[in-house]
Design an enzyme around this catalytic site. Structure first.
Site, short mmCIF file in Angstrom:
data_model
loop_
_atom_site.label_atom_id
_atom_site.label_comp_id
_atom_site.label_asym_id
_atom_site.label_seq_id
_atom_site.Cartn_x
_atom_site.Cartn_y
_atom_site.Cartn_z
CB SER A 167 -0.84 -0.01 1.28
OG SER A 167 -1.46 1.25 1.49
CE1 TYR A 216 -4.61 -2.02 4.86
CE2 TYR A 216 -3.29 -0.04 4.49
CZ TYR A 216 -4.02 -1.11 4.00
OH TYR A 216 -4.16 -1.27 2.63
P1 NAD Z 1 -11.31 -6.38 -0.40
O1 NAD Z 1 -11.95 -6.25 0.93
O2 NAD Z 1 -12.11 -6.08 -1.62
O3 NAD Z 1 -10.68 -7.84 -0.57
C1 NAD Z 1 -9.97 -8.46 0.46
C2 NAD Z 1 -9.85 -9.94 0.16
O4 NAD Z 1 -9.16 -10.57 1.25
C3 NAD Z 1 -11.22 -10.64 0.06
O5 NAD Z 1 -11.15 -11.62 -0.96
C4 NAD Z 1 -11.37 -11.30 1.43
O6 NAD Z 1 -12.22 -12.43 1.42
C5 NAD Z 1 -9.92 -11.70 1.68
N1 NAD Z 1 -9.64 -11.98 3.09
C6 NAD Z 1 -9.87 -11.20 4.17
N2 NAD Z 1 -9.52 -11.84 5.29
C7 NAD Z 1 -9.05 -13.05 4.90
C8 NAD Z 1 -8.53 -14.18 5.61
N3 NAD Z 1 -8.43 -14.18 6.95
N4 NAD Z 1 -8.15 -15.27 4.90
C9 NAD Z 1 -8.26 -15.27 3.54
N5 NAD Z 1 -8.72 -14.23 2.83
C10 NAD Z 1 -9.12 -13.15 3.51
O7 NAD Z 1 -10.01 -5.45 -0.32
P2 NAD Z 1 -9.05 -4.80 -1.43
O8 NAD Z 1 -9.20 -3.34 -1.35
O9 NAD Z 1 -9.18 -5.49 -2.74
O10 NAD Z 1 -7.64 -5.13 -0.76
C11 NAD Z 1 -6.73 -6.08 -1.26
C12 NAD Z 1 -5.33 -5.74 -0.81
O11 NAD Z 1 -4.96 -4.48 -1.36
C13 NAD Z 1 -5.18 -5.60 0.71
O12 NAD Z 1 -3.96 -6.15 1.14
C14 NAD Z 1 -5.17 -4.10 0.92
O13 NAD Z 1 -4.49 -3.72 2.07
C15 NAD Z 1 -4.47 -3.65 -0.35
N6 NAD Z 1 -4.70 -2.24 -0.68
C16 NAD Z 1 -5.96 -1.78 -0.92
C17 NAD Z 1 -6.14 -0.46 -1.23
C18 NAD Z 1 -7.50 0.13 -1.50
O14 NAD Z 1 -7.60 1.36 -1.55
N7 NAD Z 1 -8.53 -0.68 -1.71
C19 NAD Z 1 -5.04 0.41 -1.30
C20 NAD Z 1 -3.77 -0.10 -1.06
C21 NAD Z 1 -3.62 -1.44 -0.75
#
Ligand code: NAD
Length: 261
Positions: free
Chosen positions: A143, A156
């Site tokens: 991130s 986080y």
């Molecule tokens: P999201 O909530 O859409 O997806 C998260 C995924 O992780 C889902 O498939 C969920 O089922 C899975 N998950 C959660 N807990 C779990 C567990 N205990 N075991 C297995 N799977 C699990 O979120 P996203 O925004 O797509 O985030 C994905 C990654 O990207 C994360 O690591 C997040 O920190 C990172 N990220 C997101 C953003 C943003 O703005 N959305 C920005 C930077 C980084």
């Protein structure tokens, strides 16, 4: 079809960024191991359509990545189904927004387990096979919060800075084995993870949800727009290519200029 014959495991690929990446890698010809939570019928629909549309093998594993034993079972499943994992994308992640003195201890533990420790376990289990094949790609979805902090996100930001350290360390260990290890550092992407934190941020800061989007989330992003899931998937695909063989140990911002400030 740069990845045909290869297998990609994407943690947290039932939603958001992970699903976008899994789709892109299937389009490139990789077999895919999907992982994450959600409605069983909806996940099966995604699994079947990815396999059909891209003519690749796709399996789903419901491993909870807070559980090292379940991660080990998922890696064994990848071995049995496809002969191992060539592309490991550590993407599963959760968020919680609260001031440090009110930050729930169980949320701290869960965020460190999912956003940091799970990647240690997948990496340690995937590494022997990658070394044997003398080829591998480990891509950690970190991130912008691996590079800079924001208030009210202590767990986080700590976990994502931890991922930066894990990425650099393992990159050094695998540098002479044909395995690259990188972290992608996205800014805000409008996924369920972000949608969920808008009301909490509004509460923590005493402002409206509209103000959160304009004055907190997009305030940090000079482009004034959310990063697209496809933009994160595109750089993931590039990191898997031969052209990216010398990129390792890198923390790559995809953040509309956020961390340049
Ligand atoms: P999201 O909530 O859409 O997806 C998260 C995924 O992780 C889902 O498939 C969920 O089922 C899975 N998950 C959660 N807990 C779990 C567990 N205990 N075991 C297995 N799977 C699990 O979120 P996203 O925004 O797509 O985030 C994905 C990654 O990207 C994360 O690591 C997040 O920190 C990172 N990220 C997101 C953003 C943003 O703005 N959305 C920005 C930077 C980084």
């Amino acid at each position: 079809m740069g990845l045909s014959g290869k297998t990609a495991l994407v943690t947290g690929s039932t939603s958001g960024i992970g699903l976008g990446i899994a789709t892109e890698l299937a389009r490139e010809g990789a077999n895919v191991v999907l992982n994450g939570f959600g409605d069983a019928a909806a996940i099966e629909k995604v699994r079947a359509s990815l396999a059909r549309e891209h003519n690749v093998g796709v399996v789903y594993c419901n491993a909870d990545v807070t559980r090292p034993a379940q991660i080990a079972e998922m890696m064994s499943k990848a071995e049995t189904e496809f002969g191992g994992v060539d592309v490991l994308v550590n993407n599963a992640g959760i968020q919680h927004v609260a001031p440090v003195e009110e930050f729930p201890v169980d949320k701290w533990d869960a965020i460190i387990a999912i956003n940091l420790s799970a990647s240690f376990h997948t990496v340690r289990l995937a590494t022997p096979g990658m070394k044997r094949k003398k080829w591998g790609r480990i891509i950690n979805i970190a991130s912008a919060h691996a590079l800079v902090a924001s208030p009210f996100k202590v767990a986080y930001v700590a976990a994502k800075h931890g991922i930066a350290g894990l990425t650099k360390t393992v990159a050094l260990e695998l540098a002479q084995h044909g395995v690259t290890v990188n972290a992608i550092c996205p800014g805000y992407v409008r996924t369920p993870l972000v949608e969920k934190q808008i009301p909490d941020t509004a509460k923590a800061r005493g402002i409206t949800e509209e103000q959160v989007v304009r004055d907190v989330l997009l305030a940090a992003q000079p482009t004034k727009r959310f990063v697209a899931i496809e933009e994160v998937a595109a750089i993931t695909k590039f990191l898997c290519s031969d052209g990216a063989a010398s990129i390792t140990g890198a923390l790559l911002p995809v953040d509309g200029g956020w961390s340049a400030q």
